[in-house]
Design an enzyme around this catalytic site. Structure first.
Site, short mmCIF file in Angstrom:
data_model
loop_
_atom_site.label_atom_id
_atom_site.label_comp_id
_atom_site.label_asym_id
_atom_site.label_seq_id
_atom_site.Cartn_x
_atom_site.Cartn_y
_atom_site.Cartn_z
CE1 TYR A 102 -3.74 -2.43 0.31
CE2 TYR A 102 -2.24 -3.54 1.81
CZ TYR A 102 -3.37 -3.55 1.02
OH TYR A 102 -4.13 -4.69 0.94
CG LEU A 103 3.38 2.10 2.95
CD1 LEU A 103 4.49 1.84 3.98
CD2 LEU A 103 2.63 3.38 3.28
#
Length: 109
Positions: free
Chosen positions: A19-20
């Site tokens: 997600y980063l």
């Protein structure tokens, strides 16, 4: 064996990198686990088999808290394990295809 028993639980481990996007290669691998989990959920749901993943982050092996992390402490192993135990239980039978992000709120969906 799960199909024969018409019951089962699949729990995969991903990570916050999905997600980063901090490292493209790592993000790709971790997000692939999320995609695999969702595919398994669709394929095996009719057999009462759930598939979920956990994306742990901010565990005790990290030295510093992230500046934007709302919960201002490191995660505990027991917190990650308790979620795994829940997802493996009969009570979690209606949860499937999800990735549970456990990072103190640093990543929110």
């Amino acid at each position: 064996l799960m199909k024969e028993r018409n019951w089962g639980r699949i729990i995969n481990l991903s990570g916050l990198a999905a997600y980063l996007g901090t490292s493209p290669a790592q993000a790709m691998v971790k997000l692939a686990i999320v995609g695999l989990t969702r595919g398994l959920a669709r394929e095996f749901g009719p057999y009462n088999i759930t598939a979920n993943c956990i994306a742990p982050g901010g565990g005790q092996n990290r030295k510093a808290l992230r500046p934007d992390q709302p919960i201002r402490r490191q995660g505990k192993q027991s917190e990650f394990v308790s979620n795994m135990l829940y997802l493996a239980s009969e009570e979690a039978g209606f949860i499937t295809g999800q990735c549970h992000i456990e990072g103190g709120g640093f990543v929110m969906q």
